[in-house]
Design an enzyme around this catalytic site. Structure first.
Site, short mmCIF file in Angstrom:
data_model
loop_
_atom_site.label_atom_id
_atom_site.label_comp_id
_atom_site.label_asym_id
_atom_site.label_seq_id
_atom_site.Cartn_x
_atom_site.Cartn_y
_atom_site.Cartn_z
N ALA A 203 84.63 39.43 96.16
CA ALA A 203 83.72 39.85 95.11
C ALA A 203 84.32 41.11 94.47
CB ALA A 203 82.34 40.11 95.70
N GLY B 296 88.59 46.31 96.93
CA GLY B 296 89.88 46.95 97.11
C GLY B 296 91.06 46.02 96.87
N GLU C 293 94.13 40.22 88.98
CA GLU C 293 93.20 39.52 88.07
C GLU C 293 93.55 38.04 87.95
OE1 GLU C 293 90.69 41.17 87.19
OE2 GLU C 293 91.21 43.26 86.76
N CYS D 236 77.20 44.25 100.65
CA CYS D 236 76.03 44.45 99.80
C CYS D 236 75.36 45.77 100.19
CB CYS D 236 75.08 43.27 100.02
SG CYS D 236 73.55 43.34 99.06
N ALA E 110 83.36 39.44 79.71
CA ALA E 110 82.85 40.35 78.70
C ALA E 110 83.69 41.62 78.77
CB ALA E 110 81.39 40.66 78.95
N ILE E 111 84.34 41.94 77.68
CA ILE E 111 85.22 43.10 77.65
C ILE E 111 84.61 44.18 76.76
CG2 ILE E 111 87.52 43.96 77.03
CD1 ILE E 111 87.66 41.97 79.25
N GLY E 112 84.63 45.39 77.23
CA GLY E 112 84.33 46.53 76.38
C GLY E 112 82.86 46.80 76.14
N TYR F 239 79.28 45.40 86.85
CA TYR F 239 79.29 44.34 87.86
C TYR F 239 79.01 44.96 89.22
CZ TYR F 239 81.37 41.49 84.24
OH TYR F 239 81.59 40.81 83.08
ZN LIG Z 1 72.05 42.08 100.28
#
Ligand SMILES: [Zn+2]
EC number: 2.7.1.21
Length: 189
Positions: free
Chosen positions: A7, A11, A85, A142, A168-170, A175
């Site tokens: 997610a 790191g 990425e 989480c 979605a950029i910029g 997130y």
């Molecule tokens: Zn949770």
């Protein structure tokens, strides 16, 4: 070919840059790529939240990664390809990277997200999950302490967004990595 997936904020870039350092420390020559989604700076840069950074080659949706790497490797021997990425790779580009492993005998290590904020696989991740030799999960947690395997996109007020483009950029969107239970709660499911 290795696929390191997670997610957000697990790191990934730090792990990539550490691998690059390990290769260089042994006198070897790694080659780093990242997605050209945001090319405001003209050059690619992989940077981690703990302050490490390195220049990188950019891949566009049209980049033939096999040809690109073969050319660079012919000019100067490369011992490892590191792709940040990697969720933004196309199916064709993931295939090209398998050719780098199988024909050029260069290991390829890809780092990226498994799923988007709707819980759907990215194109690159789908084919890396299918074709990589080794899958390695980089874990993050989480706010509740459980393993986070989902990503929420929030607007500027912190409300979870349940629809929209995969990338979605910029904007002011943020997130957040959460466990599946808190993902469902955030989206009111
Ligand atoms: Zn949770």
């Amino acid at each position: 070919m290795y696929f390191y997936y997670s997610a957000m904020n697990a790191g990934k870039s730090t792990t990539l840059l550490q691998s690059s350092f390990n290769y260089q420390e042994r006198g070897m020559n790694p080659l780093i790529y990242t997605a050209a989604l945001d090319d405001r700076y003209g050059v690619g840069l992989v940077s981690s939240r703990i302050g490490l950074q390195s220049e990188a080659q950019l891949f566009q949706p049209t980049t033939n990664l096999f040809d690109d790497i073969a050319t660079l490797n012919a000019a100067e021997k490369r011992h490892c390809i590191l792709v940040d990425e990697c969720q933004f790779l196309s199916k064709e580009q993931v295939y090209q990277l398998t050719e780098v492993v199988d024909k050029l005998n260069i290991p390829v290590l890809c780092y990226g997200l498994r799923t988007d904020f709707l819980g759907e696989l990215f194109e690159g991740s789908r084919h890396l999950l299918a074709w990589a030799d080794k899958l390695i999960e980089l874990k993050t947690i989480c706010h509740c302490g459980r393993k986070a395997n989902m990503v929420i996109r929030t607007d500027e007020h912190g409300n979870a967004i349940a629809e929209g483009d995969q990338v979605a950029i910029g904007g002011n969107d943020r997130y957040v990595s959460v466990c599946r239970q808190h993902y469902k709660e955030a989206l009111g499911k």
